[in-house]
Scaffold this motif. Structure first.
Motif, PDB file in Angstrom:
ATOM      1  N   TRP A  98       0.819  -1.200   0.000  1.00  0.00           N
ATOM      2  CA  TRP A  98       0.000   0.000   0.000  1.00  0.00           C
ATOM      3  C   TRP A  98       0.850   1.247   0.000  1.00  0.00           C
ATOM      4  CZ3 TRP A  98      -1.115  -4.138   3.193  1.00  0.00           C
ATOM      5  CH2 TRP A  98      -2.311  -4.802   2.916  1.00  0.00           C
TER       6      TRP A  98
ATOM      7  N   ASP B 170     -10.979  13.087  -0.542  1.00  0.00           N
ATOM      8  CA  ASP B 170     -11.092  11.665  -0.205  1.00  0.00           C
ATOM      9  C   ASP B 170     -12.362  11.355   0.577  1.00  0.00           C
ATOM     10  OD1 ASP B 170      -8.507  10.782  -1.225  1.00  0.00           O
ATOM     11  OD2 ASP B 170      -7.627  11.890   0.461  1.00  0.00           O
TER      12      ASP B 170
ATOM     13  N   ALA C 160     -14.834   8.469  -0.584  1.00  0.00           N
ATOM     14  CA  ALA C 160     -14.245   7.133  -0.446  1.00  0.00           C
ATOM     15  C   ALA C 160     -14.095   6.753   1.023  1.00  0.00           C
ATOM     16  CB  ALA C 160     -12.895   7.078  -1.157  1.00  0.00           C
TER      17      ALA C 160
ATOM     18  N   HIS D  88      -3.936   3.078  -0.069  1.00  0.00           N
ATOM     19  CA  HIS D  88      -4.462   2.454  -1.285  1.00  0.00           C
ATOM     20  C   HIS D  88      -3.366   1.587  -1.893  1.00  0.00           C
ATOM     21  CE1 HIS D  88      -2.162   5.210  -3.869  1.00  0.00           C
ATOM     22  NE2 HIS D  88      -2.525   6.166  -3.023  1.00  0.00           N
TER      23      HIS D  88
ATOM     24  N   GLN E  81      -3.005   2.476  -7.536  1.00  0.00           N
ATOM     25  CA  GLN E  81      -4.467   2.448  -7.608  1.00  0.00           C
ATOM     26  C   GLN E  81      -5.063   3.424  -6.591  1.00  0.00           C
ATOM     27  OE1 GLN E  81      -5.923  -1.590  -7.263  1.00  0.00           O
ATOM     28  NE2 GLN E  81      -4.183  -2.372  -8.387  1.00  0.00           N
ATOM     29  N   PRO E  82      -4.842   4.716  -6.762  1.00  0.00           N
ATOM     30  CA  PRO E  82      -5.270   5.684  -5.758  1.00  0.00           C
ATOM     31  C   PRO E  82      -6.774   5.754  -5.545  1.00  0.00           C
ATOM     32  CG  PRO E  82      -4.488   6.799  -7.733  1.00  0.00           C
ATOM     33  CD  PRO E  82      -4.177   5.344  -7.902  1.00  0.00           C
TER      34      PRO E  82
ATOM     35  N   GLU F  70      -8.683   3.142  -5.181  1.00  0.00           N
ATOM     36  CA  GLU F  70      -9.072   1.952  -4.417  1.00  0.00           C
ATOM     37  C   GLU F  70      -8.656   2.105  -2.961  1.00  0.00           C
ATOM     38  OE1 GLU F  70     -10.859  -0.626  -5.619  1.00  0.00           O
ATOM     39  OE2 GLU F  70     -10.976   0.499  -7.492  1.00  0.00           O
ATOM     40  N   LEU F  71      -9.427   2.795  -2.175  1.00  0.00           N
ATOM     41  CA  LEU F  71      -9.092   3.041  -0.775  1.00  0.00           C
ATOM     42  C   LEU F  71      -9.256   1.759   0.043  1.00  0.00           C
ATOM     43  CD1 LEU F  71      -8.359   5.445   1.095  1.00  0.00           C
ATOM     44  CD2 LEU F  71     -10.777   5.571   1.650  1.00  0.00           C
ATOM     45  N   ASP F  72      -8.182   1.335   0.708  1.00  0.00           N
ATOM     46  CA  ASP F  72      -8.216   0.144   1.551  1.00  0.00           C
ATOM     47  C   ASP F  72      -8.177   0.469   3.033  1.00  0.00           C
ATOM     48  OD1 ASP F  72      -8.527  -1.982  -0.210  1.00  0.00           O
ATOM     49  OD2 ASP F  72      -6.387  -2.187  -0.579  1.00  0.00           O
TER      50      ASP F  72
ATOM     51  N   TYR G 235      -8.032   3.940   6.223  1.00  0.00           N
ATOM     52  CA  TYR G 235      -7.761   5.312   6.650  1.00  0.00           C
ATOM     53  C   TYR G 235      -7.626   5.295   8.164  1.00  0.00           C
ATOM     54  CZ  TYR G 235     -12.633   5.522   8.037  1.00  0.00           C
ATOM     55  OH  TYR G 235     -13.834   5.259   8.631  1.00  0.00           O
TER      56      TYR G 235
ATOM     57  N   SER H 289     -10.407  -2.004   4.955  1.00  0.00           N
ATOM     58  CA  SER H 289     -11.396  -2.730   4.155  1.00  0.00           C
ATOM     59  C   SER H 289     -11.303  -4.230   4.420  1.00  0.00           C
ATOM     60  CB  SER H 289     -11.198  -2.447   2.669  1.00  0.00           C
ATOM     61  OG  SER H 289      -9.996  -3.038   2.215  1.00  0.00           O
TER      62      SER H 289
END
Length: 169
Positions: A3, A12, A15, A49, A53-54, A56-58, A60, A80
């Motif tokens: 990531w 953001d 997202a 992310h 792939q900015p 696709e937030l995984d 925070y 996520s």
């Protein structure tokens, strides 16, 4: 999976809110609350992310830590479903603790739901200790919160010792 972490921006928000609602359900913050956190003068929020792939937030995470204050608070963290148990939560937490240290904090506090043993185990593994319980803190579900604290150690530098018998310089 690898990531990229970067400072969160208000761009953001959509997202983040999608992940917020998926992760926390009835406990999810409102978009207005999250926007205030992202724009706060004493907060520090990161998003994660996959590299390249900015969109696709995984994950925070957020920190409240006024510069020079001795205490900081982890405000929130979410990862996520597809990225869980792969080290991203630990990475985000370490980044927030590092930022708190850089801002002068000596202690970091957080609340964790009593029904989230996975998160509590991660925090304990990072050195957080359970201090107390806030009864029915998480609403509307009425779930208790465990209050945890990490004492941030001051980095120490030591002088390397010479091997026995080494000549003095």
């Amino acid at each position: 999976m690898t990531w990229q972490l970067r400072r969160a921006a208000t761009s953001d928000l959509d997202a983040i809110m999608q992940l917020e609602r998926a992760t926390f359900g009835s406990d999810a913050w409102s978009a207005d609350t999250m926007r205030a956190e992202l724009e706060g003068p004493h907060t520090y929020y990161l998003v994660a992310h996959p590299v390249g792939q900015p969109a696709e937030l995984d994950g925070y995470a957020g920190l409240l830590s006024p510069r020079g204050a001795p205490e900081a608070d982890i405000q929130t963290i979410a990862v996520s479903e597809r990225a869980r148990r792969r080290g991203l939560g630990r990475t985000l937490m370490n980044a927030l603790v590092s930022e708190a240290r850089d801002r002068g904090a000596r202690e970091v506090f957080l609340e964790v739901r009593a029904d989230n043993p996975g998160a509590a185990a991660l925090y304990a593994n990072l050195g957080f200790e359970k201090l107390s319980v806030r009864t029915a803190y998480y609403q509307p579900d009425g779930i208790d919160a465990h209050i945890m604290r990490l004492r941030i150690r001051t980095p120490e530098t030591t002088i390397a010792s010479r091997e026995t018998g080494a000549p003095d310089a």
